[in-house]
Design a protein around this motif. Structure first.
Motif, PDB file in Angstrom:
ATOM      1  N   ASP A 211      -4.530  -6.032  10.606  1.00 18.81           N
ATOM      2  CA  ASP A 211      -3.666  -5.307   9.693  1.00 18.81           C
ATOM      3  C   ASP A 211      -3.954  -3.840  10.318  1.00 18.81           C
ATOM      4  O   ASP A 211      -3.034  -3.020  10.038  1.00 18.81           O
ATOM      5  N   ARG A 212      -5.154  -3.521  10.139  1.00 23.18           N
ATOM      6  CA  ARG A 212      -5.567  -2.120  10.398  1.00 23.18           C
ATOM      7  C   ARG A 212      -5.164  -1.471  11.819  1.00 23.18           C
ATOM      8  O   ARG A 212      -5.005  -0.369  11.972  1.00 23.18           O
ATOM      9  N   THR A 233      -0.093   0.537  -6.236  1.00 25.33           N
ATOM     10  CA  THR A 233      -0.888  -0.006  -4.912  1.00 25.33           C
ATOM     11  C   THR A 233      -0.959   0.898  -3.819  1.00 25.33           C
ATOM     12  O   THR A 233      -0.454   2.044  -3.999  1.00 25.33           O
ATOM     13  N   THR A 234      -2.170   0.665  -3.197  1.00 26.61           N
ATOM     14  CA  THR A 234      -2.388   1.976  -2.118  1.00 26.61           C
ATOM     15  C   THR A 234      -2.314   1.216  -0.718  1.00 26.61           C
ATOM     16  O   THR A 234      -2.904   1.790   0.338  1.00 26.61           O
ATOM     17  N   LYS A 235      -1.701   0.027  -0.804  1.00 22.74           N
ATOM     18  CA  LYS A 235      -1.442  -0.575   0.540  1.00 22.74           C
ATOM     19  C   LYS A 235      -0.332  -0.011   1.269  1.00 22.74           C
ATOM     20  O   LYS A 235       0.530   0.217   0.771  1.00 22.74           O
ATOM     21  N   ASP A 237       2.853   1.168   3.482  1.00 22.21           N
ATOM     22  CA  ASP A 237       4.103   0.339   3.495  1.00 22.21           C
ATOM     23  C   ASP A 237       5.228   1.413   4.096  1.00 22.21           C
ATOM     24  O   ASP A 237       4.752   2.665   4.300  1.00 22.21           O
ATOM     25  N   TYR A 242       3.058   4.015  -1.673  1.00 18.37           N
ATOM     26  CA  TYR A 242       1.680   4.262  -1.674  1.00 18.37           C
ATOM     27  C   TYR A 242       0.905   5.539  -1.854  1.00 18.37           C
ATOM     28  O   TYR A 242      -0.221   5.970  -2.152  1.00 18.37           O
TER      29      TYR A 242
END
Length: 442
Positions: A211-212, A233-235, A237, A242
């Motif tokens: 993902d990173r 959230t801090t994910k 997008d 975020y």
């Protein structure tokens, strides 16, 4: 990625090549396939590095079903039965794919990975039977698959190939388990095995930090600013929802990192003329309390009051997620950006061009869809003036030209003076006609 070749994919009928550089700019009229290319780049990354089936509907892209992705010449003609993609990763390293319809979605039915004369080829010869061949300059061998792998998707089976090859030498008594020579090839040896294992595209550590490492892809329209931000959230997008929460968390939990990011944001804001200072204002000390994102401008002798992000125009909130993504230290190496200049004044669009040159010169790869001449001109001038270490060959301009019901991709280059080379006569024809009309030359 160095180059992508497309055939029968969406509006690209005949084989079209697109050269990718550290900084690649996609230009052309609307509805000429620029976003489709961005979506395919991410899909290819998933196939090559993630060993996962591409999701052509994952945000911010939605290319639809197979029928909507394969080229169709006209309303009365039949669509092509498959589309073909080739990607050159680096010198001597490439991957080839053929996608056909499985159910309603495109699935790879043929994959060929090539590196320095060694290759692995997978293809599906029936609904539930995969074939795998490997080859070196010495010969070609076919791998008899186990029942488990025979029914799996090509990309799923590929991640097991390194272990599968090693198993060929685990039991010398089982002759039928060895790869079968094709066309009078010699016996499959451990030297050949070592050559095949050197294909980096077959790296079986496919899930590590996926993902990173996956390219960041932005939406063409980012999230609207809010007067009061609530913890969320801090994910990451594509829309940047975020970003406010990330700012707030950094300001409390990691003030050093926030200070570095804040400095970079303020440097860009000042060069773009849109803000000189950015900050987080909390309503209470609690981490669960609402907060504001504030900015302000500096005058010659005074500073204006800090203002809520929602009160300073739409452009700042639209560009902030993109600049933040590019300035973070822990961020994917590749970024795919759609219309980063949206809602920005021409001077701020030009400042984006300088930022992109700076980021690309640091080892990142940026692929940017843009309609901004101001951004383009700044890139050309920064290359000419040596503002960064970016060289003319480090910039690729892809001009998408409509050709009846298909699209041609022209790969344009820059010279040392920032002039555009290899442009067809149609490039910037609209602008030249507008200038001639304004001068009364028609």
């Amino acid at each position: 990625m160095k180059e992508i070749t497309l055939k029968n994919f969406r509006c690209f009928h005949t084989e079209q090549k697109a050269r990718l550089a550290p900084l690649t700019l996609l230009v052309g009229e609307n509805n000429t396939g620029k976003t489709s290319l961005l979506a395919m780049i991410r899909a290819l990354w998933d196939c090559v590095h993630g060993h996962t089936l591409p999701n052509f509907k994952a945000s911010p892209f939605d290319l639809g079903s197979f029928e909507e992705m394969v080229h169709q010449q006209s309303e009365r003609s039949k669509p092509a039965s498959a589309f073909e993609i080739n990607v050159q990763i680096d010198q001597g390293s490439q991957a080839e794919f053929v996608f056909k319809k499985v159910g309603t979605i495109p699935m790879p039915v043929y994959i060929r990975l090539i590196e320095n004369g060694n290759w692995i080829e997978e293809y599906r010869d029936s609904e539930s039977n995969n074939k795998i061949r490997v080859g070196t300059p010495e010969g070609t061998w076919e791998l008899p698959l186990s029942d488990t792998l025979r029914g799996s998707s090509l990309l799923e089976s590929r991640r097991f190939i390194p272990f599968f090859l090693l198993a060929r030498f685990s039991d010398e008594d089982e002759e039928d388990r060895h790869p079968i020579p094709v066309n009078e090839s010699p016996a499959f040896s451990k030297e050949v095995l070592d050559s095949i294992r050197r294909i980096r595209l077959m790296d079986y550590d496919y899930a590590h930090d996926l993902d990173r490492r996956r390219p960041f892809a932005s939406s063409p329209v980012r999230s609207a600013p809010k007067r009061a931000c609530n913890p969320a959230t801090t994910k990451p997008d594509p829309e940047g929802d975020y970003i406010p929460m990330m700012f707030a968390n950094l300001a409390i939990d990691n003030p050093d990192e926030w200070g570095n990011l804040k400095q970079g944001l303020e440097k860009f804001g000042s060069s773009a003329g849109i803000f000189d200072e950015i900050d987080v204002k909390r309503f209470a000390k609690s981490g669960s309390a609402p907060f504001h994102i504030q900015v302000r401008k500096y005058g010659e002798k005074r500073k204006e009051p800090k203002r809520n992000l929602i009160d300073v125009g739409y452009g700042i909130s639209q560009v902030l997620p993109l600049v933040t993504e590019l300035l973070q230290t822990e961020t994917p190496r590749m970024a795919l950006l759609q219309q980063p200049e949206v809602h920005l004044h021409p001077s701020a669009q030009a400042a984006l061009g300088s930022l992109f040159c700076e980021i690309a010169s640091q080892g990142r790869q940026l692929v940017i869809e843009t309609h901004s001449d101001h951004l383009m001109d700044r890139v050309r001038m920064d290359i000419r003036d040596g503002k960064t270490n970016l060289k003319p060959e480090d910039v690729s301009i892809l001009f998408f030209e409509r050709n009846d019901l298909s699209v041609l991709i022209h790969s344009l280059r820059l010279d040392e003076e920032g002039n555009i080379l290899d442009a067809p006569q149609s490039y910037r024809r609209f602008f030249m006609e507008e200038i001639r009309r304004s001068l009364g030359l028609f």
